[in-house]
Design an enzyme around this catalytic site. Structure first.
Site, PDB file in Angstrom:
ATOM      1  CE  LYS A  22      -9.392   8.744 -49.551  1.00  0.00           C
ATOM      2  NZ  LYS A  22      -9.352   8.603 -48.077  1.00  0.00           N
ATOM      3  CG  ASN A  23     -13.446   7.059 -48.848  1.00  0.00           C
ATOM      4  OD1 ASN A  23     -12.288   7.150 -48.457  1.00  0.00           O
ATOM      5  ND2 ASN A  23     -14.300   8.073 -48.822  1.00  0.00           N
ATOM      6  NE  ARG A  99     -10.916   7.861 -38.672  1.00  0.00           N
ATOM      7  CZ  ARG A  99     -11.338   7.639 -37.447  1.00  0.00           C
ATOM      8  NH1 ARG A  99     -10.740   8.176 -36.439  1.00  0.00           N
ATOM      9  NH2 ARG A  99     -12.382   6.859 -37.221  1.00  0.00           N
ATOM     10  CB  CYS A 123      -9.044  12.784 -37.258  1.00  0.00           C
ATOM     11  SG  CYS A 123      -9.525  13.161 -38.912  1.00  0.00           S
ATOM     12  NE  ARG A 128     -13.011  10.781 -39.262  1.00  0.00           N
ATOM     13  CZ  ARG A 128     -12.473  10.678 -40.470  1.00  0.00           C
ATOM     14  NH1 ARG A 128     -11.404  11.358 -40.792  1.00  0.00           N
ATOM     15  NH2 ARG A 128     -13.010   9.862 -41.359  1.00  0.00           N
ATOM     16  N   PRO A 129     -14.640   9.111 -33.080  1.00  0.00           N
ATOM     17  CG  PRO A 129     -16.710   9.092 -32.016  1.00  0.00           C
ATOM     18  CD  PRO A 129     -15.888   9.873 -32.990  1.00  0.00           C
ATOM     19  CB  ILE A 130     -13.403   3.423 -33.076  1.00  0.00           C
ATOM     20  CG1 ILE A 130     -12.588   3.211 -31.800  1.00  0.00           C
ATOM     21  CG2 ILE A 130     -12.574   4.106 -34.142  1.00  0.00           C
ATOM     22  CD1 ILE A 130     -11.641   2.030 -31.906  1.00  0.00           C
ATOM     23  CG  ASP A 131     -18.726   5.343 -29.817  1.00  0.00           C
ATOM     24  OD1 ASP A 131     -18.214   5.894 -30.817  1.00  0.00           O
ATOM     25  OD2 ASP A 131     -19.877   5.605 -29.417  1.00  0.00           O
ATOM     26  CG  ASP A 313     -15.504  12.325 -48.088  1.00  0.00           C
ATOM     27  OD1 ASP A 313     -15.163  12.920 -47.053  1.00  0.00           O
ATOM     28  OD2 ASP A 313     -15.275  11.115 -48.284  1.00  0.00           O
ATOM     29  CB  ILE A 335     -20.903  13.955 -41.437  1.00  0.00           C
ATOM     30  CG1 ILE A 335     -22.026  13.748 -42.455  1.00  0.00           C
ATOM     31  CG2 ILE A 335     -20.217  12.638 -41.091  1.00  0.00           C
ATOM     32  CD1 ILE A 335     -23.089  12.752 -42.065  1.00  0.00           C
ATOM     33  NE  ARG A 405      -4.413  10.503 -46.322  1.00  0.00           N
ATOM     34  CZ  ARG A 405      -5.487  11.125 -45.848  1.00  0.00           C
ATOM     35  NH1 ARG A 405      -5.428  12.376 -45.496  1.00  0.00           N
ATOM     36  NH2 ARG A 405      -6.619  10.487 -45.711  1.00  0.00           N
TER      37      ARG A 405
END
Ligand code: UD1
Length: 427
Positions: A22-23, A99, A123, A128-131, A313, A335, A405
């Site tokens: 999936k990932n 996401r 989330c 869970r930032p996207i900086d 995970d 993490i 999912r």
């Protein structure tokens, strides 16, 4: 909403086919945006998230066609063709549900010189930032603006000049976005401290198959020499190392033996190491990886870390298994700050687990008993199934849309190896 009913206690035995990852799939699909030629992806898992991503790609004017859609088939083949991109906006309604949508930012920017993507919302597994996604793109020459919940990235003059970026912490998603933006840059882009998860290697291999020039694949130092255009390709998604690890835990907790068909031991080092230390027999075979557990399980201490460390995970599934080990195990999650939501539910099933900050102490062996449980994320849901397989009596796992999912045909795969598991519609 559907739920799963599990009668615990059956020993699992036989073969579980492992699906495409999936990932990995979720970062290979947006690569179709990088070329006007068709991209064909094989071994795509049939999952709600893949359908969602297909829908998102259609939104940009990408045509998509699927083969191998018979209900009895595992996996699918999808051909995506972005001959013309009609929109470079990823709207809130699609991004909020998935996401991974943020991964269109880099390739849309690279191909059209501009991309507008809704900021992903909160989330369940922590902030869970996207900086870092944005900082990497800025380092390559993008101008970034935020307004009304959206991020807009623009390449002045339509093409990114290139540049250098060093990640202060390892980020899988930001490395993926940066790579997909860099391949069409005018000059060279260099990434230091990049993630080197097998899914990143899969992404680099696809990009290379499309004509990208990437040095350092598999290492944390990546140098990308931009090219003018990429071409189409046909590529198979790697096997899902997390799905394989999950079924390994399921087999082991029942004292069973299964062949994880198609799994690649080389991608699963830390998980297989943990299982061996617990006393599980792990062997690599031409057809996959075999796990067998036939004695008492030993406690182990585990810490999640970026690859090649133990995948975050896998933390929840290994924790379920450790409830049955003879003694105390210590788990440390480095993490995500809030990834122990399965603990209260496992406790309700009889587990003895105490959490303090990022550390969890699991005392075993617990006598697990069936219960009605639900989880708030994908891997946590899987950990409840693993516990239920070993619990005395009947468990009901609710909110299984998370599982849909990320685990292709979960109950069928478990039934074939002897689990008593059925899906029922909720009234
Ligand atoms: C992460 C996991 C990945 C897992 C996925 C889903 C790691 C390194 N990554 O990937 O294995 O499959 O979740 O569970 O194990 N961060 C920032 N700024 C950013 C991006 C990330 O501070 O812009 C931080 C995050 O808060 C987190 C860490 O970096 O603490 C790793 O995040 P990242 O790898 O980006 O998350 P995912 O790509 O979702």
């Amino acid at each position: 909403m559907d739920k799963l009913i599990i009668n615990g206690g059956n020993r699992l035995s036989g073969t579980v086919p492992i699906s495409g990852a999936k990932n990995s799939a979720l970062t290979l699909l947006p690569c179709a945006l990088l070329t006007e030629e068709p991209l064909t992806l094989r071994n795509l898992p049939r999952l709600a998230d893949i359908d969602g991503f297909q829908h998102l790609m259609n939104q940009f004017g990408v045509s998509t066609g699927i083969q191998g859609n018979r209900p009895e088939d595992f996996g699918r083949v999808m051909t995506l063709e972005a001959s013309r991109i009609t929109s470079n906006v990823a709207p809130y309604d699609l991004v909020r549900r998935m996401r991974a949508s943020i991964l269109v930012l880099g390739p849309l920017l690279a191909r059209t010189g501009e991309a507008t993507v809704s900021l992903p919302g909160g989330c369940a597994i922590g902030n869970r930032p996207i900086d870092l996604h944005l900082k990497a793109l800025e380092a390559f020459g993008a101008e970034i603006e935020m307004a009304a919940g959206y991020v807009k990235a623009v390449a002045p003059g339509g093409v990114l000049p290139g540049g250098n970026f060093d990640f202060p912490v390892v980020s899988v998603g930001a490395t993926e976005n940066a790579l997909m933006a860099a391949v069409l840059a005018k000059g060279t882009c260099r990434l230091g401290g990049a993630a080197r998860e097998p899914e990143i290697v899969d992404l680099c291999n696809l990009l290379a198959a499309m004509g990208a020039r990437i040095e350092g694949i598999g290492s944390s130092e990546l140098t990308i020499h931009g090219v003018k255009r990429l071409h189409g390709a046909t590529y198979s998604v790697m096997p899902d190392r997390i799905e394989a690890g999950s079924y390994a835990c399921a087999a082991a907790i029942t004292g069973g033996e299964v062949l994880l068909e198609g799994a690649k031991a080389g991608d699963m080092g830390a998980t297989l190491h943990a299982l061996r230390n617990m006393g599980v027999t792990v062997s690599e075979e031409p057809g996959g990886v075999r796990v067998a557990a036939d004695g008492a399980l030993k406690p182990v201490n585990l810490t999640t870390a970026p690859y090649p460390g133990l995948a975050t995970d896998m933390q929840a599934q290994l924790m379920s298994l450790l409830t049955r080990a003879e003694g105390a195990s210590v788990l440390t999650e480095t993490i995500f700050e809030n990834r122990y939501m399965h603990v209260p539910e496992l406790t309700r099933m009889g587990a003895d687990i105490s959490v303090s900050g990022r550390t969890a102490v699991v005392r075993g062996p617990a006598r697990l008993t069936g219960a009605a449980v639900m989880a708030t994320d994908l891997r946590a849901s899987m950990s409840l199934i693993i516990a239920a397989l070993a619990a005395a009596g009947t468990s009901e796992v609710r909110r299984i849309y998370h599982l849909d999912r990320g685990y292709e045909r979960l109950e069928e795969k478990l039934q074939v190896v002897g689990a008593d598991i059925t899906r029922v519609g909720d009234e």
